[in-house]
Write a protein that holds these residues in place. Structure first.
Motif, PDB file in Angstrom:
ATOM      1  N   LEU A 197      48.277 -43.488  20.743  1.00  0.00           N
ATOM      2  CA  LEU A 197      47.251 -43.657  19.672  1.00  0.00           C
ATOM      3  C   LEU A 197      47.606 -44.818  18.700  1.00  0.00           C
ATOM      4  CD1 LEU A 197      46.779 -39.861  18.689  1.00  0.00           C
ATOM      5  CD2 LEU A 197      45.118 -41.524  19.951  1.00  0.00           C
ATOM      6  N   LEU A 198      49.014 -45.074  18.759  1.00  0.00           N
ATOM      7  CA  LEU A 198      49.304 -46.245  17.886  1.00  0.00           C
ATOM      8  C   LEU A 198      49.102 -47.554  18.681  1.00  0.00           C
ATOM      9  CD1 LEU A 198      50.687 -47.443  15.414  1.00  0.00           C
ATOM     10  CD2 LEU A 198      52.965 -47.012  16.359  1.00  0.00           C
ATOM     11  N   GLN A 199      49.162 -47.492  19.872  1.00  0.00           N
ATOM     12  CA  GLN A 199      48.989 -48.827  20.860  1.00  0.00           C
ATOM     13  C   GLN A 199      47.497 -48.960  20.858  1.00  0.00           C
ATOM     14  OE1 GLN A 199      51.434 -49.279  24.439  1.00  0.00           O
ATOM     15  NE2 GLN A 199      52.458 -47.310  23.719  1.00  0.00           N
ATOM     16  N   LEU A 200      46.953 -47.812  20.755  1.00  0.00           N
ATOM     17  CA  LEU A 200      45.243 -47.952  20.692  1.00  0.00           C
ATOM     18  C   LEU A 200      44.736 -48.847  19.521  1.00  0.00           C
ATOM     19  CD1 LEU A 200      42.805 -47.610  22.370  1.00  0.00           C
ATOM     20  CD2 LEU A 200      42.960 -45.513  21.507  1.00  0.00           C
ATOM     21  N   GLU A 201      45.301 -48.152  18.401  1.00  0.00           N
ATOM     22  CA  GLU A 201      45.048 -48.916  16.902  1.00  0.00           C
ATOM     23  C   GLU A 201      45.472 -50.336  17.143  1.00  0.00           C
ATOM     24  OE1 GLU A 201      45.566 -47.936  12.221  1.00  0.00           O
ATOM     25  OE2 GLU A 201      46.933 -46.891  13.768  1.00  0.00           O
ATOM     26  N   ARG A 202      46.283 -50.786  17.612  1.00  0.00           N
ATOM     27  CA  ARG A 202      47.000 -52.276  17.656  1.00  0.00           C
ATOM     28  C   ARG A 202      46.291 -52.936  18.695  1.00  0.00           C
ATOM     29  NH1 ARG A 202      53.637 -51.188  17.089  1.00  0.00           N
ATOM     30  NH2 ARG A 202      53.584 -50.352  14.808  1.00  0.00           N
ATOM     31  N   GLY A 203      45.390 -52.294  19.534  1.00  0.00           N
ATOM     32  CA  GLY A 203      44.735 -53.220  20.395  1.00  0.00           C
ATOM     33  C   GLY A 203      45.345 -53.426  21.695  1.00  0.00           C
ATOM     34  N   GLN A 204      46.747 -52.856  21.935  1.00  0.00           N
ATOM     35  CA  GLN A 204      47.558 -53.021  23.083  1.00  0.00           C
ATOM     36  C   GLN A 204      46.982 -52.176  24.453  1.00  0.00           C
ATOM     37  OE1 GLN A 204      51.020 -51.753  21.055  1.00  0.00           O
ATOM     38  NE2 GLN A 204      51.628 -53.398  20.380  1.00  0.00           N
TER      39      GLN A 204
ATOM     40  N   HIS B 178      43.254 -50.153  25.877  1.00  0.00           N
ATOM     41  CA  HIS B 178      41.848 -49.992  25.748  1.00  0.00           C
ATOM     42  C   HIS B 178      41.340 -48.574  25.572  1.00  0.00           C
ATOM     43  CE1 HIS B 178      41.684 -53.882  28.064  1.00  0.00           C
ATOM     44  NE2 HIS B 178      41.378 -54.264  27.164  1.00  0.00           N
ATOM     45  N   ALA B 179      42.269 -47.673  26.302  1.00  0.00           N
ATOM     46  CA  ALA B 179      41.931 -46.197  26.448  1.00  0.00           C
ATOM     47  C   ALA B 179      43.054 -45.527  26.609  1.00  0.00           C
ATOM     48  CB  ALA B 179      40.620 -45.945  27.083  1.00  0.00           C
ATOM     49  N   ALA B 180      43.162 -44.187  26.294  1.00  0.00           N
ATOM     50  CA  ALA B 180      44.402 -43.365  26.702  1.00  0.00           C
ATOM     51  C   ALA B 180      43.897 -41.893  26.918  1.00  0.00           C
ATOM     52  CB  ALA B 180      45.220 -43.218  25.443  1.00  0.00           C
ATOM     53  N   ILE B 181      44.621 -41.526  27.836  1.00  0.00           N
ATOM     54  CA  ILE B 181      44.355 -39.824  28.273  1.00  0.00           C
ATOM     55  C   ILE B 181      45.474 -39.330  27.910  1.00  0.00           C
ATOM     56  CG2 ILE B 181      44.352 -38.104  30.314  1.00  0.00           C
ATOM     57  CD1 ILE B 181      43.760 -40.658  32.283  1.00  0.00           C
ATOM     58  N   VAL B 182      45.205 -38.208  26.598  1.00  0.00           N
ATOM     59  CA  VAL B 182      46.237 -37.721  25.729  1.00  0.00           C
ATOM     60  C   VAL B 182      46.103 -36.166  25.467  1.00  0.00           C
ATOM     61  CG1 VAL B 182      46.551 -39.964  24.414  1.00  0.00           C
ATOM     62  CG2 VAL B 182      44.753 -38.154  23.663  1.00  0.00           C
ATOM     63  N   SER B 183      46.824 -35.687  25.026  1.00  0.00           N
ATOM     64  CA  SER B 183      46.690 -34.401  24.334  1.00  0.00           C
ATOM     65  C   SER B 183      45.969 -34.435  23.075  1.00  0.00           C
ATOM     66  CB  SER B 183      48.003 -33.401  24.398  1.00  0.00           C
ATOM     67  OG  SER B 183      48.571 -33.286  25.834  1.00  0.00           O
ATOM     68  N   ARG B 184      45.025 -33.769  22.761  1.00  0.00           N
ATOM     69  CA  ARG B 184      44.261 -33.703  21.177  1.00  0.00           C
ATOM     70  C   ARG B 184      45.297 -33.380  20.348  1.00  0.00           C
ATOM     71  NH1 ARG B 184      38.261 -33.948  19.610  1.00  0.00           N
ATOM     72  NH2 ARG B 184      38.623 -34.009  17.388  1.00  0.00           N
TER      73      ARG B 184
ATOM     74  N   PRO C  34      46.218 -32.805  16.380  1.00  0.00           N
ATOM     75  CA  PRO C  34      45.388 -31.770  15.206  1.00  0.00           C
ATOM     76  C   PRO C  34      44.539 -33.066  14.465  1.00  0.00           C
ATOM     77  CG  PRO C  34      47.635 -31.359  15.068  1.00  0.00           C
ATOM     78  CD  PRO C  34      47.779 -32.567  15.826  1.00  0.00           C
ATOM     79  N   VAL C  35      44.857 -34.005  14.204  1.00  0.00           N
ATOM     80  CA  VAL C  35      44.085 -35.097  13.423  1.00  0.00           C
ATOM     81  C   VAL C  35      43.902 -36.408  14.226  1.00  0.00           C
ATOM     82  CG1 VAL C  35      43.762 -36.273  11.251  1.00  0.00           C
ATOM     83  CG2 VAL C  35      44.891 -34.046  11.222  1.00  0.00           C
ATOM     84  N   LEU C  36      42.617 -36.834  14.249  1.00  0.00           N
ATOM     85  CA  LEU C  36      42.350 -38.345  14.782  1.00  0.00           C
ATOM     86  C   LEU C  36      41.828 -39.156  13.801  1.00  0.00           C
ATOM     87  CD1 LEU C  36      40.859 -37.305  18.312  1.00  0.00           C
ATOM     88  CD2 LEU C  36      42.735 -38.769  18.173  1.00  0.00           C
ATOM     89  N   PRO C  37      42.260 -40.260  13.997  1.00  0.00           N
ATOM     90  CA  PRO C  37      41.622 -41.274  13.050  1.00  0.00           C
ATOM     91  C   PRO C  37      40.092 -41.403  13.296  1.00  0.00           C
ATOM     92  CG  PRO C  37      43.530 -42.154  14.112  1.00  0.00           C
ATOM     93  CD  PRO C  37      43.228 -41.063  14.899  1.00  0.00           C
ATOM     94  N   LYS C  38      39.394 -41.769  12.133  1.00  0.00           N
ATOM     95  CA  LYS C  38      37.884 -41.941  12.205  1.00  0.00           C
ATOM     96  C   LYS C  38      37.687 -43.037  13.145  1.00  0.00           C
ATOM     97  CE  LYS C  38      37.003 -39.652   7.899  1.00  0.00           C
ATOM     98  NZ  LYS C  38      36.334 -39.947   6.421  1.00  0.00           N
ATOM     99  N   THR C  39      38.374 -43.765  13.436  1.00  0.00           N
ATOM    100  CA  THR C  39      38.077 -45.074  14.214  1.00  0.00           C
ATOM    101  C   THR C  39      38.136 -44.802  15.826  1.00  0.00           C
ATOM    102  OG1 THR C  39      40.164 -45.899  13.905  1.00  0.00           O
ATOM    103  CG2 THR C  39      38.647 -46.874  12.422  1.00  0.00           C
ATOM    104  N   MET C  40      38.615 -43.477  16.015  1.00  0.00           N
ATOM    105  CA  MET C  40      38.869 -43.119  17.521  1.00  0.00           C
ATOM    106  C   MET C  40      37.639 -42.297  17.788  1.00  0.00           C
ATOM    107  SD  MET C  40      41.877 -44.460  18.331  1.00  0.00           S
ATOM    108  CE  MET C  40      43.329 -45.435  17.472  1.00  0.00           C
ATOM    109  N   ALA C  41      37.515 -42.631  19.223  1.00  0.00           N
ATOM    110  CA  ALA C  41      36.130 -41.590  19.796  1.00  0.00           C
ATOM    111  C   ALA C  41      37.151 -40.792  21.038  1.00  0.00           C
ATOM    112  CB  ALA C  41      35.266 -42.373  20.537  1.00  0.00           C
ATOM    113  N   PHE C  42      36.978 -39.441  20.996  1.00  0.00           N
ATOM    114  CA  PHE C  42      37.760 -38.598  21.939  1.00  0.00           C
ATOM    115  C   PHE C  42      36.526 -37.782  22.671  1.00  0.00           C
ATOM    116  CE2 PHE C  42      39.625 -34.699  23.149  1.00  0.00           C
ATOM    117  CZ  PHE C  42      40.873 -35.045  23.574  1.00  0.00           C
ATOM    118  N   SER C  43      36.844 -37.841  24.028  1.00  0.00           N
ATOM    119  CA  SER C  43      35.950 -37.186  24.953  1.00  0.00           C
ATOM    120  C   SER C  43      36.722 -36.055  25.810  1.00  0.00           C
ATOM    121  CB  SER C  43      35.248 -38.139  25.860  1.00  0.00           C
ATOM    122  OG  SER C  43      34.746 -38.947  25.263  1.00  0.00           O
ATOM    123  N   SER C  44      36.584 -34.903  25.523  1.00  0.00           N
ATOM    124  CA  SER C  44      37.395 -33.664  26.398  1.00  0.00           C
ATOM    125  C   SER C  44      37.151 -33.889  27.734  1.00  0.00           C
ATOM    126  CB  SER C  44      36.857 -32.425  25.690  1.00  0.00           C
ATOM    127  OG  SER C  44      37.524 -31.700  26.361  1.00  0.00           O
TER     128      SER C  44
END
Length: 297
Positions: free
Chosen positions: A132-139, A141-147, A149-159
């Motif tokens: 998530l930090l690398q995504l925020e820094r633009g390093q 483009h997307a990531a497969i993660v375990s969701r 508890p809190v996601l930044p408002k700038t992030m879009a999450f698709s289950s």
């Protein structure tokens, strides 16, 4: 003014200091300070309050941050907006948590390659918070993660999938309740820096179970090998993709209060490569619907 200087301004806002921003954008703190001073001189605006040791953005500076964010979002999205709608080509830098790298990711990418041979995917492994930090820094483009508890408002999450957490034991382990087995056997922990590791710890505390820690490991494959060698038992995600395995293992449900992790694809809501991210999401969902990763002889 330059696009690079505006990116640096956003980095200062995100990370709170010139020094932290310098690390994020691969500049020296002096270079960051020089870029910010140049922005101020160009527009004759005071963007920072330098009365304190760490310069703070003024109201004017915060207003410019909002405008810069919108401008850069539009700038970065131009290739997708101007390209043909059916042009599925180019490189996608995709982060992925380790538990998805041996089943979900290869099966999904094999589907993606068949459907869109022009897409080149570069995989970056890491834990959810790191990605998530690398995504925020633009390093990436997307990531497969375990969701988390809190996601930044700038992030879009698709289950993509929901995976129950289960008790992993060696085949032949006596049939007893998960609580009894956890109390009486050495426990092999999932890394507590990982989202799923914290979920496991929270469940143990909620159930009032005190475990006998034997080791704490990152990868599911390493944990499985240790459990198969009867060095302890563990709690792991019941992965959405069934894989071939010769290890003598079995899983036991944790019961009614069993925790569940949500695996999904996260990207910047305003980020570039939107078309490639959507194609990747479709391939991931197709992989989950197939549900089995087996190598053909």
């Amino acid at each position: 003014m330059s696009i690079r200087a505006l990116r640096t301004l956003l980095a200062v806002h995100r990370h709170g200091s010139f020094r932290a921003a310098a690390d994020a954008v691969n500049l020296t703190p002096a270079a960051v300070s020089q870029q910010m001073r140049h922005l101020e001189d160009t527009w004759n605006l005071q963007l920072f309050d330098r009365a304190q040791r760490t310069p703070k953005l003024t109201e004017t500076g915060l207003s410019l941050v909002d405008e810069a964010f919108a401008l850069l979002s539009h700038y970065d999205g131009l290739p997708d907006k101007l390209g043909a709608q059916d042009d599925m080509s180019g490189e996608l830098v995709l982060g992925a948590v380790p538990t998805t790298l041996t089943g979900l990711v290869p099966l999904a990418l094999s589907r993606l390659k068949i459907q869109h041979p022009g897409i080149r995917v570069r995989i970056v492994p890491g834990l959810s918070n790191q990605l998530l930090l690398q995504l925020e820094r633009g390093q990436i483009h997307a990531a497969i993660v375990s969701r988390p508890p809190v996601l930044p408002k700038t992030m879009a999450f698709s289950s993509i999938a929901k995976e129950d957490l289960v008790l992993l034991v060696a085949d032949g382990t006596e049939d007893r309740s998960p609580h009894d087995l956890l109390r009486d056997n050495p426990f092999i922990r999932f890394n507590r820096d990982a989202v799923v590791g914290r979920q496991i710890e929270a469940w143990l505390q909620h159930e009032g179970i005190v475990v006998n820690d034997a080791m704490e490991l990152d990868g599911l494959e390493a944990i499985s090998s240790m459990v198969a060698a009867r060095l302890g038992i563990s709690i792991v995600p019941q992965r959405c993709i069934v894989e071939q395995s010769s290890l003598p293992l079995k899983t036991i449900p944790l019961g009614e209060n069993s925790p569940r992790r949500v695996v999904g694809l996260v990207s910047r809501a305003d980020g570039p490569k939107a078309g490639l991210v959507r194609a990747t999401q479709t391939a991931l969902l197709e992989a989950v619907s197939i549900g089995v990763f087996a190598l053909k002889p």
